[in-house]
Design an enzyme around this catalytic site. Structure first.
Site, PDB file in Angstrom:
ATOM      1  N   GLY A  12       0.819  -1.214   0.000  1.00 47.67           N
ATOM      2  CA  GLY A  12       0.000   0.000   0.000  1.00 47.67           C
ATOM      3  C   GLY A  12       0.848   1.258   0.000  1.00 47.67           C
ATOM      4  CB  THR A  14       0.697   3.635  -4.611  1.00 44.94           C
ATOM      5  OG1 THR A  14      -0.247   2.571  -4.397  1.00 44.94           O
ATOM      6  CG2 THR A  14       1.893   3.095  -5.362  1.00 44.94           C
ATOM      7  N   GLY A  15      -0.561   4.478  -1.448  1.00 46.25           N
ATOM      8  CA  GLY A  15      -1.715   5.097  -0.800  1.00 46.25           C
ATOM      9  C   GLY A  15      -1.307   6.288   0.063  1.00 46.25           C
ATOM     10  CD  GLN A  16      -4.184   9.958   4.198  1.00 45.60           C
ATOM     11  OE1 GLN A  16      -4.725  11.029   4.025  1.00 45.60           O
ATOM     12  NE2 GLN A  16      -4.584   9.112   5.141  1.00 45.60           N
ATOM     13  CG  ASP A  17      -2.211   5.887   6.229  1.00 43.42           C
ATOM     14  OD1 ASP A  17      -2.605   7.041   5.964  1.00 43.42           O
ATOM     15  OD2 ASP A  17      -2.770   5.157   7.065  1.00 43.42           O
ATOM     16  CG  ASP A  67      -3.206  -7.716  -6.395  1.00 36.62           C
ATOM     17  OD1 ASP A  67      -3.550  -6.839  -7.190  1.00 36.62           O
ATOM     18  OD2 ASP A  67      -3.940  -8.132  -5.461  1.00 36.62           O
ATOM     19  CG  LEU A  89       0.596   0.598   5.389  1.00 42.04           C
ATOM     20  CD1 LEU A  89       1.109   2.015   5.110  1.00 42.04           C
ATOM     21  CD2 LEU A  89       0.142   0.495   6.828  1.00 42.04           C
ATOM     22  CB  THR A 136      -9.800   0.379  10.778  1.00 42.53           C
ATOM     23  OG1 THR A 136     -10.864   1.327  10.723  1.00 42.53           O
ATOM     24  CG2 THR A 136     -10.400  -0.983  10.479  1.00 42.53           C
ATOM     25  CD  GLU A 138     -15.916   2.126   9.761  1.00 43.36           C
ATOM     26  OE1 GLU A 138     -16.800   1.317   9.460  1.00 43.36           O
ATOM     27  OE2 GLU A 138     -16.153   3.276  10.128  1.00 43.36           O
ATOM     28  CE1 TYR A 160     -11.073  -0.916   5.194  1.00 45.61           C
ATOM     29  CE2 TYR A 160     -12.235  -0.018   7.100  1.00 45.61           C
ATOM     30  CZ  TYR A 160     -11.062  -0.186   6.385  1.00 45.61           C
ATOM     31  OH  TYR A 160      -9.895   0.360   6.854  1.00 45.61           O
ATOM     32  CE  LYS A 164      -8.177  -2.501   6.864  1.00 47.61           C
ATOM     33  NZ  LYS A 164      -6.719  -2.491   6.679  1.00 47.61           N
ATOM     34  NE  ARG A 195      -8.889   9.871   4.330  1.00 52.00           N
ATOM     35  CZ  ARG A 195      -9.156   8.621   4.719  1.00 52.00           C
ATOM     36  NH1 ARG A 195      -8.653   7.593   4.055  1.00 52.00           N
ATOM     37  NH2 ARG A 195      -9.911   8.402   5.769  1.00 52.00           N
TER      38      ARG A 195
END
Ligand code: NAP
Ligand code: F7E
Length: 338
Positions: A12, A14-17, A67, A89, A136, A138, A160, A164, A195
């Site tokens: 992850g 390439t993501g925000q975090d 992946d 991530l 998370t 969530e 989601y 998780k 974000r």
């Protein structure tokens, strides 16, 4: 742990975090390995500023295709990188999208975690590599008690959150069964100018910038009464890194302890550019969810005690930072218009 320069693997990236974490670890002298997925367009915008020519001397950022639904790609990567620290991530991270993509979310966000843990075991790295799982708030769903902490019951209410929850339990299981240093960072919402544009904070600040520049008139939102505990992503990746340096593997809540509504976020963001949010925001039922988490707010006392971690950027400064960045972006967009 291996000798010499420390090696971190980030899924992850390439993501925000992932982008903030890669910056932090490179600045600390780590060799960073990143898993990126194959897309038909470039998906590395958030890390392009960190790019290093792979032919140059002393390269410390290595990117590989893979992946989390492809176990062989994970095994190959961990065998090549031989990481001391793994930050997992990668996820289908959008809650509303998970209602439309429940199986994919389970595959990526749930099973992706066990595939990576198994790859580490198969490569003989289970004892060497410390493992961080991007867990998370969530997990708690629409919790009966507030604020939520490490003792709050896990009762997710989205595909989601359910995926998780599986990942949370499998990390704990591998820690107990195989003695792995594997931890869950139970992070509450954290935001930034990086974000994704369909999460509510960025959706608002992006629209504020465009409306201020005359590129758009209205912003359509869902539940304005939802309340979240919003922190700054840059502060939260520091907590991730600290969790892997702790003497013992412990699952921890990371949060600011401040609860704000979507309405408050929107009001502040529009105010930053001198506009009245009520003149621009409309409700669109398409953005309501089949099951909503109305309120989440975290108690990060344990992380403060064990890691000395505390959030630095306040809510108002976060909103200002995001609006300013999106205003600058909208100005560039406007300048390109004929
Ligand atoms: P994000 O911006 O959505 O990034 C997700 C990353 O996962 C991207 O790099 C994405 O790649 C990658 N990815 C998605 N599917 C993949 C697959 N099948 N194989 C490999 N990589 C895949 O999420 P974020 O906000 O940085 O969050 C990072 C992690 O923390 C996620 O696991 C998220 O669920 C969790 N989390 C986030 C928050 C928050 O408030 N931000 C709070 C708690 C937990 P592409 O760039 O190609 O799409
Ligand atoms: O929604 C409400 C929406 O999509 C926040 C992910 O990073 O944090 C994130 O999940 C709230 C919800 O984030 C719109 O109903 C109103 O109550 O920005 P969000 P999220 O669902 O809290 C957790 C901790 C994660 O782990 C996730 O990966 O805002 N809301 N109107 C809206 N939300 C969106 N997206 N779009 C709207 O128009």
């Amino acid at each position: 742990m291996s000798e010499g320069r420390r090696r971190a693997l980030i899924t992850g990236i390439t993501g925000q975090d992932g982008s903030f974490l890669a910056e932090l670890l490179l600045a600390r002298g780590y060799e960073v390995w990143g898993l990126i997925r194959k897309a038909s367009l470039f998906n590395t915008q958030r890390i392009d500023h960190l790019y290093q020519d792979p032919h140059a001397k002393d390269v410390r950022l290595h990117l590989r295709y893979g992946d989390v639904t492809d176990g062989a790609s994970l095994l190959r990567l961990v065998q090549e990188a031989r990481p001391d620290e793994v930050y997992h991530l990668a996820a289908q991270s959008h809650v509303q999208a998970s209602f439309q993509l429940p199986e994919l979310t389970a595959e990526v966000t749930g099973l992706g975690t066990v595939r990576l843990l198994e790859a580490l075991r198969q490569a003989g790295l289970a004892q060497q590599a410390r493992f961080y799982q991007a867990s998370t708030s969530e997990l708690f769903g629409d919790a009966a008690t507030s604020p939520q902490d490490e003792e709050t019951p896990i009762r997710p209410c989205s595909p989601y959150g359910a995926a998780k929850a599986y990942a949370f339990h499998i990390v704990r299981t591998y820690r107990e069964a195989y003695g792995m240093f594997a931890v869950n960072g139970i992070l509450f919402n954290h935001e930034s100018e990086r974000r994704g544009e369909t999460f509510v904070t960025r959706k608002i600040t992006r629209a504020v910038g465009r409306i201020a520049c005359g590129l758009q008139e209205r912003l359509y939102l869902g539940n304005l009464d939802a309340e979240r505990d919003w922190g700054f992503a840059g502060d939260y990746v520091e907590a991730m890194a600290l969790m892997l340096q702790a003497p013992e593997p412990v699952d921890l809540v990371i949060a600011t302890g401040q609860r704000r509504s979507v309405r408050e976020f929107a009001a502040l963001a529009f105010e930053r550019v001198g506009l009245d949010w009520e003149e621009h925001v409309e409700i669109d039922p398409r953005y309501l969810r089949p099951a909503e988490v109305n309120t989440l707010v975290g108690d990060a006392s344990r992380a403060r005690e064990l890691l000395g971690w505390r959030p630095r950027l306040e809510f108002e400064a976060l909103v200002a930072r995001m609006v300013d960045a999106d205003l600058a972006l909208a100005r560039r967009e406007a300048a390109l218009r004929p």
